[in-house]
Design an enzyme around this catalytic site. Structure first.
Site: not given
Lengths: 317, 431
Positions: A94, A116, A144, A66-67
């Site tokens: 990796k 994020r 947030h 969603r974000t």
């Protein structure tokens, strides 16, 4: 829009890393700017050229459909070229460090990075290593900021104000960046904030955040204007923080019976994605008092406002 | 190697905690030992004697650092015995006690022997290993305490690992007692500590970082004190950080239990607020606590309740430090800055110089049974010369350690080591 009161708004900072440090004027300025984009987003022609020629990279070390979609649409509507990078396809797996990733991306001259990460402070760390603007799309249990801004915009549009409202934030406060950003923002704009949670999901020192703490939903919801529910992560449901889903829903899940303790015109919010039957009952989530869908709409507008405001400080802007 | 020529440290302020001596005088050093101390030894010196004008210097017994993590063998990119000893010399530390969490672990007499031989060949200060208390540091089976001690291990510890089983610790204390073994323990309950990365409280909550409760320390320490009482073993808490633990320590000492404790220089001079900004160089185990706990620790040192100050030297390279806070490694280097940071407490009036040097030199030497920590005539000439008034700023690029994870990056200090002697030989000189 001939008279444009927000055209002169400036956010005198390069990044948006959190609500902490934003002045009430800056918050209100962003909300006002977002109002314009709400109107734009409801038109057929939704495009602006504000970010034309700019490159926006959505760098998600933690999956979020969603974000990420919200930031992608916001960027594209402002004319940016948007690229999505998620952890499953990147080289982070990796063994490349966050700093290496930052340096690599930086060399590609992006204008905006949307980041994020599951670790608190990771976005701030990355922001120190790049030349472009960085927007925090959620870092660990820290902040947030665009979620708090979209919540505030949703509240303001429905209640006409934020100052003087009583807002209850309910659920897993300990692990929630949404709760932290909202506590900061709502208090900065003059709301009374309550938190309601089982004691195992309340962070240490919460009483010094300026909020009133409740363990009982009925007491905590009494006479509130806004009920903001938080998501409970699956791994915390069965015995580690609360005994079971059944017990959690019984005491802290928002159903119609508990909602009746709030003001009759109280409104219900949830940052999504919801666990129906865990922290919120479907009848409430889809009911007349729910703002949950509107929050999603406001999300795009707020993110456009943030991108617009930050882009005004970019070189050659 | 030829013996260095005799040295006269002339007109120094002499601080010798082993004799409560704070006076001005001359020290004559020859054949690796302190030959004489007197108000004036300038007459009748051998002609080749080097005379050092110490009128603005303080001479103290070289520091004995009881807790340094080094990395040799197995992690030489972090630190070798040689590089650690260079760092130590620059910080006035003349004896390092290295920790057993190497690869392989120091849990076998052959590895003790390896450390001692490598140190003899490569290090410029004295190095003594602590051996593991349990095999592989796994907290289950005790090591060969008698044989390791005979090989040269000065104490027994599982480093930064805490022993969860009370039975294992009880048996080790009991078995070690008749060998006179000192058991050094990191007091932190692993299950309570959980994912914690900094001190639990409002600040951790605001930063969104998992907190680590002080109770995780005090619970284990309290348990350990009771085990020391019923076993009669010799016990030392590796790094206490909070006032609650000091209350436990006070009661243990009042009851005559053979318990001593260290505090790290970091916990005495820094607090949890230094973490703000997610600064990983301040990510330590145990974590930095709030200011009231720091003040309690300083008071504990001032009263002699806390016996020993350690550097808790723990080199970590950028690969494991330039990470998000919760993912970064614990630890900070400290050999080179321990004394300078400690002098802040003297400058501020919280400690007197005698107390500081006692906790950094005389006490650890006594507790470990090492011939150090004194300026008595006849003693090995391990000496640090300090210019108390020298103000300076730490440039991390000048650090001699292989890693630069110092919490004192660009810090202002007053007082520096200008010369360090190990067994009469100059191993460091600030020029």
């Amino acid at each position: 829009m001939t008279s444009n009161p927000t055209a002169s708004f400036t956010l005198p900072r390069r990044h948006l890393l959190g609500i902490e440090g934003l002045s009430p004027q800056e918050i209100v300025g962003l909300l006002d700017l977002a109002e314009e984009f709400v109107l734009l987003n409801r038109q057929v022609e939704k495009k602006r050229a504000t970010l034309r020629g700019r490159t926006q990279i959505n760098l998600f070390f933690e999956a979020s459909t969603r974000t990420q979609a919200s930031f992608e649409i916001a960027g594209k509507r402002l004319g940016a070229d948007v690229m999505n990078m998620s952890v499953s396809t990147s080289s982070v797996k990796k063994g490349e460090t966050l700093i290496d990733t930052a340096a690599t991306l930086n060399a590609m001259h992006p204008d905006v990075l949307i980041v994020r990460h599951s670790a608190s402070g990771a976005v701030e760390l990355l922001a120190r290593k790049v030349d472009c603007a960085v927007v925090n799309a959620g870092d660990g249990a820290h902040e947030h900021p665009t979620q708090a801004l979209l919540d505030a915009l949703t509240i303001r549009r429905n209640k006409g104000r934020i100052e003087g409202l009583t807002v209850a934030i309910c659920g897993d406060i300990t692990h929630s960046r949404v709760a932290r950003s909202n506590m900061l923002l709502l208090q900065a704009l003059g709301a009374q904030v309550r938190v309601i949670a089982p004691p195992t999901l309340l962070p240490k020192g919460i009483e010094r955040f300026g909020v009133t703490v409740y363990g009982d939903m009925r007491e905590g919801l009494a006479d509130v204007d806004i009920v903001m529910m938080l998501r409970l992560q699956r791994e915390r449901m069965n015995g580690s923080y609360v005994p079971s889903v059944k017990e959690y829903f019984h005491f802290w899940g928002l159903d119609e019976a508990k909602l009746r303790f709030a003001k009759p015109d109280a409104l219900v919010m949830h940052p999504g994605p919801m666990n129906r039957g865990v922290e919120i009952d479907s009848a409430v989530a889809d009911g007349a008092q729910s703002l949950i869908r509107e929050q999603v709409e406001m999300g795009v507008a707020v993110r456009m406002a943030v991108l617009d405001a930050l882009s005004r400080n970019l070189p050659n802007a | 190697m030829h013996e260095p020529r005799p040295i006269l440290l002339a007109k120094a302020r002499l601080i010798d905690p082993s004799r409560d001596l704070d006076t001005r005088g001359d020290i004559l050093i020859a054949d690796g030992v302190i030959k004489d101390i007197a108000p004036n030894l300038a007459d009748g010196l051998p002609p080749e004697t080097e005379i050092v004008d110490c009128r603005r210097l303080v001479a103290v017994p070289g520091l004995v650092d009881m807790r340094a993590f080094i990395g040799e063998p197995g992690a030489e990119h972090r630190e070798t015995l040689a590089s650690a000893s260079q760092a130590a010399a620059a910080g006035g530390v003349t004896t390092i006690i290295c920790q057993p969490d190497t690869d392989p672990v120091i849990d076998d007499p052959a590895i003790v022997d390896f450390i001692l031989r490598r140190a003899r060949d490569t290090a410029i200060v004295h190095v003594h290993p602590m051996a593991a208390l349990t095999k592989g540091l796994e907290g289950r089976e005790m090591t060969e305490i008698g044989l390791l001690g005979a090989a040269g291990a000065v104490a027994f510890t599982d480093g930064t690992r805490s022993i969860g089983s009370a039975q294992v610790l009880r048996r080790a204390l009991t078995y070690g007692r008749d060998f006179g073994a000192l058991i050094v323990h990191h007091t932190q309950d692993a299950s309570l500590a959980g994912e914690g990365v900094m001190n639990e409280g409002e600040l951790a909550s605001r930063l969104g970082l998992a907190g680590l409760s002080k109770a995780a320390e005090t619970i284990v320490f309290e348990r350990d004190v009771r085990l020391a009482a019923i076993t009669g073993g010799r016990y030392h808490a590796a790094s206490l950080t909070c006032a609650d633990s000091l209350e436990v320590l006070r009661r243990a000492k009042d009851a005559g239990i053979d318990v001593t404790a260290s505090a790290s220089i970091n916990h005495l001079t820094l607090n949890e607020r230094d973490v703000v900004g997610y600064r990983t160089f301040f990510k330590l185990t145990p974590p930095l606590r709030a200011e009231d706990d720091r003040l309690a620790l300083v008071q504990g040192v001032a009263e002699g309740l806390i016996d020993i100050i350690v550097s808790d030297h723990n080199p970590q390279d950028v690969e494991v430090k330039r990470l998000p806070f919760s993912e970064a490694a614990f630890g900070a280097v400290g050999l080179e800055t321990m004394l300078a940071a400690g002098l802040r407490l003297v400058t501020s009036g919280a400690l007197d110089l005698m107390t500081l040097i006692r906790a950094m030199s005389t006490k650890p030497a006594e507790r470990l049974g090492l011939p150090a920590g004194t300026l008595r005539p006849g003693a090995r000439a391990d000496i640090a010369l300090i210019a108390l008034d020298d103000a300076w700023i730490l440039d991390p690029l000048t650090l001699k350690s292989r890693c630069r994870n110092t919490p004192f990056d660009e810090a202002r200090f007053e007082g520096r080591v200008v010369r360090t002697l190990v067994a009469g030989r100059t191993v460091y000189e600030y020029v």
